[in-house]
Design a protein around this motif. Structure first.
Motif, PDB file in Angstrom:
ATOM      1  N   CYS A  45    -105.500  71.362  11.153  1.00  0.00           N
ATOM      2  CA  CYS A  45    -104.843  71.672   9.886  1.00  0.00           C
ATOM      3  C   CYS A  45    -103.448  71.047   9.896  1.00  0.00           C
ATOM      4  CB  CYS A  45    -104.741  73.188   9.684  1.00  0.00           C
ATOM      5  SG  CYS A  45    -103.751  74.013  10.960  1.00  0.00           S
ATOM      6  N   ASN A  46    -102.736  71.210   8.799  1.00  0.00           N
ATOM      7  CA  ASN A  46    -101.333  70.788   8.737  1.00  0.00           C
ATOM      8  C   ASN A  46    -100.439  72.026   8.822  1.00  0.00           C
ATOM      9  OD1 ASN A  46    -102.054  68.108   8.404  1.00  0.00           O
ATOM     10  ND2 ASN A  46    -102.067  68.256   6.175  1.00  0.00           N
ATOM     11  N   ILE A  47     -99.400  71.952   9.634  1.00  0.00           N
ATOM     12  CA  ILE A  47     -98.508  73.097   9.840  1.00  0.00           C
ATOM     13  C   ILE A  47     -97.062  72.664   9.633  1.00  0.00           C
ATOM     14  CG2 ILE A  47     -97.602  74.704  11.576  1.00  0.00           C
ATOM     15  CD1 ILE A  47    -100.364  74.926  12.738  1.00  0.00           C
ATOM     16  N   ARG A  48     -96.319  73.504   8.940  1.00  0.00           N
ATOM     17  CA  ARG A  48     -94.888  73.252   8.772  1.00  0.00           C
ATOM     18  C   ARG A  48     -94.099  74.479   9.223  1.00  0.00           C
ATOM     19  NH1 ARG A  48     -92.495  75.445   4.028  1.00  0.00           N
ATOM     20  NH2 ARG A  48     -94.015  76.487   2.665  1.00  0.00           N
ATOM     21  N   GLN A  49     -92.891  74.238   9.658  1.00  0.00           N
ATOM     22  CA  GLN A  49     -92.016  75.327  10.084  1.00  0.00           C
ATOM     23  C   GLN A  49     -91.041  75.656   8.965  1.00  0.00           C
ATOM     24  OE1 GLN A  49     -90.010  74.560  13.758  1.00  0.00           O
ATOM     25  NE2 GLN A  49     -89.132  76.595  13.925  1.00  0.00           N
ATOM     26  N   PHE A  57     -94.166  79.419  11.466  1.00  0.00           N
ATOM     27  CA  PHE A  57     -95.092  78.298  11.369  1.00  0.00           C
ATOM     28  C   PHE A  57     -96.194  78.661  10.375  1.00  0.00           C
ATOM     29  CE2 PHE A  57     -93.079  77.902  15.481  1.00  0.00           C
ATOM     30  CZ  PHE A  57     -92.789  76.539  15.562  1.00  0.00           C
ATOM     31  N   LYS A  58     -96.383  77.803   9.377  1.00  0.00           N
ATOM     32  CA  LYS A  58     -97.338  78.113   8.321  1.00  0.00           C
ATOM     33  C   LYS A  58     -98.236  76.913   8.049  1.00  0.00           C
ATOM     34  CE  LYS A  58     -94.359  81.468   5.980  1.00  0.00           C
ATOM     35  NZ  LYS A  58     -93.799  81.913   4.687  1.00  0.00           N
ATOM     36  N   ILE A  59     -99.510  77.211   7.731  1.00  0.00           N
ATOM     37  CA  ILE A  59    -100.438  76.157   7.335  1.00  0.00           C
ATOM     38  C   ILE A  59    -100.065  75.681   5.939  1.00  0.00           C
ATOM     39  CG2 ILE A  59    -102.837  75.647   6.760  1.00  0.00           C
ATOM     40  CD1 ILE A  59    -103.673  77.608   8.915  1.00  0.00           C
ATOM     41  N   SER A  60     -99.950  74.362   5.782  1.00  0.00           N
ATOM     42  CA  SER A  60     -99.500  73.808   4.513  1.00  0.00           C
ATOM     43  C   SER A  60    -100.009  72.377   4.388  1.00  0.00           C
ATOM     44  CB  SER A  60     -97.973  73.822   4.435  1.00  0.00           C
ATOM     45  OG  SER A  60     -97.509  73.068   3.339  1.00  0.00           O
ATOM     46  N   GLU A  61    -100.345  71.964   3.172  1.00  0.00           N
ATOM     47  CA  GLU A  61    -100.802  70.598   2.951  1.00  0.00           C
ATOM     48  C   GLU A  61     -99.718  69.581   3.312  1.00  0.00           C
ATOM     49  OE1 GLU A  61    -102.272  69.981  -0.944  1.00  0.00           O
ATOM     50  OE2 GLU A  61    -103.915  71.417  -0.767  1.00  0.00           O
ATOM     51  N   GLU A  62     -98.459  69.973   3.208  1.00  0.00           N
ATOM     52  CA  GLU A  62     -97.360  69.056   3.470  1.00  0.00           C
ATOM     53  C   GLU A  62     -96.904  69.085   4.924  1.00  0.00           C
ATOM     54  OE1 GLU A  62     -97.078  71.480   1.003  1.00  0.00           O
ATOM     55  OE2 GLU A  62     -97.919  70.101  -0.478  1.00  0.00           O
ATOM     56  N   ASN A  82    -100.780  55.092  15.202  1.00  0.00           N
ATOM     57  CA  ASN A  82     -99.358  55.348  15.385  1.00  0.00           C
ATOM     58  C   ASN A  82     -99.030  56.688  14.739  1.00  0.00           C
ATOM     59  OD1 ASN A  82     -96.632  55.141  15.941  1.00  0.00           O
ATOM     60  ND2 ASN A  82     -96.206  53.805  14.200  1.00  0.00           N
ATOM     61  N   THR A  83     -99.378  57.744  15.417  1.00  0.00           N
ATOM     62  CA  THR A  83     -99.189  59.080  14.857  1.00  0.00           C
ATOM     63  C   THR A  83     -99.079  60.084  16.004  1.00  0.00           C
ATOM     64  OG1 THR A  83    -100.107  60.696  13.302  1.00  0.00           O
ATOM     65  CG2 THR A  83    -101.666  59.543  14.731  1.00  0.00           C
ATOM     66  N   LYS A  84     -98.813  61.316  15.669  1.00  0.00           N
ATOM     67  CA  LYS A  84     -98.765  62.370  16.688  1.00  0.00           C
ATOM     68  C   LYS A  84     -99.529  63.574  16.184  1.00  0.00           C
ATOM     69  CE  LYS A  84     -94.519  64.790  15.312  1.00  0.00           C
ATOM     70  NZ  LYS A  84     -93.216  65.317  15.791  1.00  0.00           N
ATOM     71  N   CYS A  85     -99.956  64.396  17.120  1.00  0.00           N
ATOM     72  CA  CYS A  85    -100.698  65.605  16.770  1.00  0.00           C
ATOM     73  C   CYS A  85    -100.203  66.750  17.639  1.00  0.00           C
ATOM     74  CB  CYS A  85    -102.194  65.382  16.992  1.00  0.00           C
ATOM     75  SG  CYS A  85    -103.211  66.821  16.602  1.00  0.00           S
ATOM     76  N   ASN A  86     -99.694  67.792  17.012  1.00  0.00           N
ATOM     77  CA  ASN A  86     -99.246  68.974  17.745  1.00  0.00           C
ATOM     78  C   ASN A  86    -100.435  69.871  18.068  1.00  0.00           C
ATOM     79  OD1 ASN A  86     -96.423  68.307  17.453  1.00  0.00           O
ATOM     80  ND2 ASN A  86     -96.595  68.970  15.327  1.00  0.00           N
ATOM     81  N   ILE A  87    -100.365  70.568  19.183  1.00  0.00           N
ATOM     82  CA  ILE A  87    -101.381  71.547  19.550  1.00  0.00           C
ATOM     83  C   ILE A  87    -100.703  72.906  19.671  1.00  0.00           C
ATOM     84  CG2 ILE A  87    -103.103  72.268  21.245  1.00  0.00           C
ATOM     85  CD1 ILE A  87    -103.443  69.377  22.044  1.00  0.00           C
ATOM     86  N   SER A 122    -102.013  69.065  13.020  1.00  0.00           N
ATOM     87  CA  SER A 122    -101.982  69.940  14.195  1.00  0.00           C
ATOM     88  C   SER A 122    -103.386  70.424  14.549  1.00  0.00           C
ATOM     89  CB  SER A 122    -101.089  71.161  13.936  1.00  0.00           C
ATOM     90  OG  SER A 122     -99.795  70.780  13.508  1.00  0.00           O
ATOM     91  N   ILE A 123    -103.541  70.814  15.809  1.00  0.00           N
ATOM     92  CA  ILE A 123    -104.746  71.486  16.279  1.00  0.00           C
ATOM     93  C   ILE A 123    -104.343  72.897  16.682  1.00  0.00           C
ATOM     94  CG2 ILE A 123    -106.527  71.562  18.073  1.00  0.00           C
ATOM     95  CD1 ILE A 123    -106.322  68.525  18.255  1.00  0.00           C
TER      96      ILE A 123
END
Length: 289
Positions: free
Chosen positions: A79-83, A88-93, A59-64, A97-98
């Protein structure tokens, strides 16, 4: 901002690939158009789910994200990406994403957009498997309580995780050509030899910690056929499924990397003509079963 990015990149020999992005811009555009038209989501999800156990609910989603610049070996990665502030930046929080570098895909994989699209299908399946496996681990006591975080434990994780992911990508051609294409046997033999040597170096005293970390890194990064952990694991996965069926690979996801490698070792004992893992590595596995 883009001008500054390009200026910084040119001063360091295009480490972010802005020159490649410019040169491949037309091919990248055509490939992106084809991706949008074909809507390959269902196909890649089916391939990526092949070996994920069904004992938990996904039960999850993955952005590309499709990008044009990046690291020279980073054609695709999870990786994990936040806006933040429109960027858009790579971030642990961030959100799982792919990232797909269309410039590298266009350069490296085929001359036509049809060839590149076919390769991209496999690459996306590979990366989506990583995402699903990581999600599975979060819900599994095997990975939450018994993980071996030593340098050999992490090497075994590469062999298992990257091995199955590479197999998902290359399975169609391996199934069709393994017995008739001598290049596969040569690459398999070399990858196992490199793995055996790396194991000795990682467990020995000739390398310092920095050198060992670099050797571990090379197990899964660099030119495709030189990634000794990933490629050895890919061939292990191929033989395990061929001789023991899909269920054996699924069970390895449940049980972990030691179980996966031990499944390959049991094939050695049946008289199969396979590249042999060193005695020291086998003993290490026996002590952790």
């Amino acid at each position: 901002e883009l001008d500054l990015f390009f200026k910084n990149d040119t001063s360091t020999h295009f480490i972010y690939g802005t020159d490649l992005a410019w040169n491949m811009r037309e091919k990248s555009s055509l490939l992106l158009q084809k991706i949008k038209i074909e809507r390959i989501e269902d196909t890649i999800i089916k391939r990526a789910l092949t070996y994920i156990p069904t004992d938990y609910s996904i039960n999850t989603k993955c952005n590309i994200y499709f990008v044009l610049t990046g690291w020279e070996w980073g054609d695709a990665y999870v990786c994990n990406i936040r806006q933040h502030n429109g960027q858009f930046k790579i971030s642990e929080e961030g959100e799982p994403s792919i990232v797909i570098n269309l410039s590298l895909i266009s350069k490296l994989y085929g001359e036509t957009v049809e060839e590149q699209s076919k390769v991209l299908n496999g690459i996306l399946s590979h990366e989506l498997f990583h995402f699903l496996f990581a999600n599975y681990k979060k819900h599994s006591p095997v990975y939450n309580s018994n993980r071996d975080t030593s340098i050999i434990g992490r090497l075994f994780e590469v062999i298992h995780n990257e091995g199955i992911a590479h197999y998902i990508d290359k399975k169609p051609v391996l199934v069709q050509e393994y017995d008739t294409n001598p290049k596969f046997a040569e690459s398999e033999k070399q990858s196992i030899e490199n793995l055996n040597e790396a194991f000795l170096q990682l467990t020995g005293n000739n390398l310092n910690e920095t050198q060992k970390q670099e050797l571990l890194r090379r197990a899964s990064t660099g030119k495709y056929w030189t990634k000794y952990g990933s490629i050895a694991g890919m061939f292990m996965a191929y033989h395990i499924e061929k001789e023991k069926g899909k269920a054996a690979l699924k069970k390895s996801i449940q049980k972990g990397p030691v179980y996966f490698i031990n499944q390959y070792l049991t094939l050695e004992k049946t008289g199969s003509i396979l590249p042999v893992l060193r005695f020291e590595l086998k003993r290490y596995i026996d002590n952790r079963k």
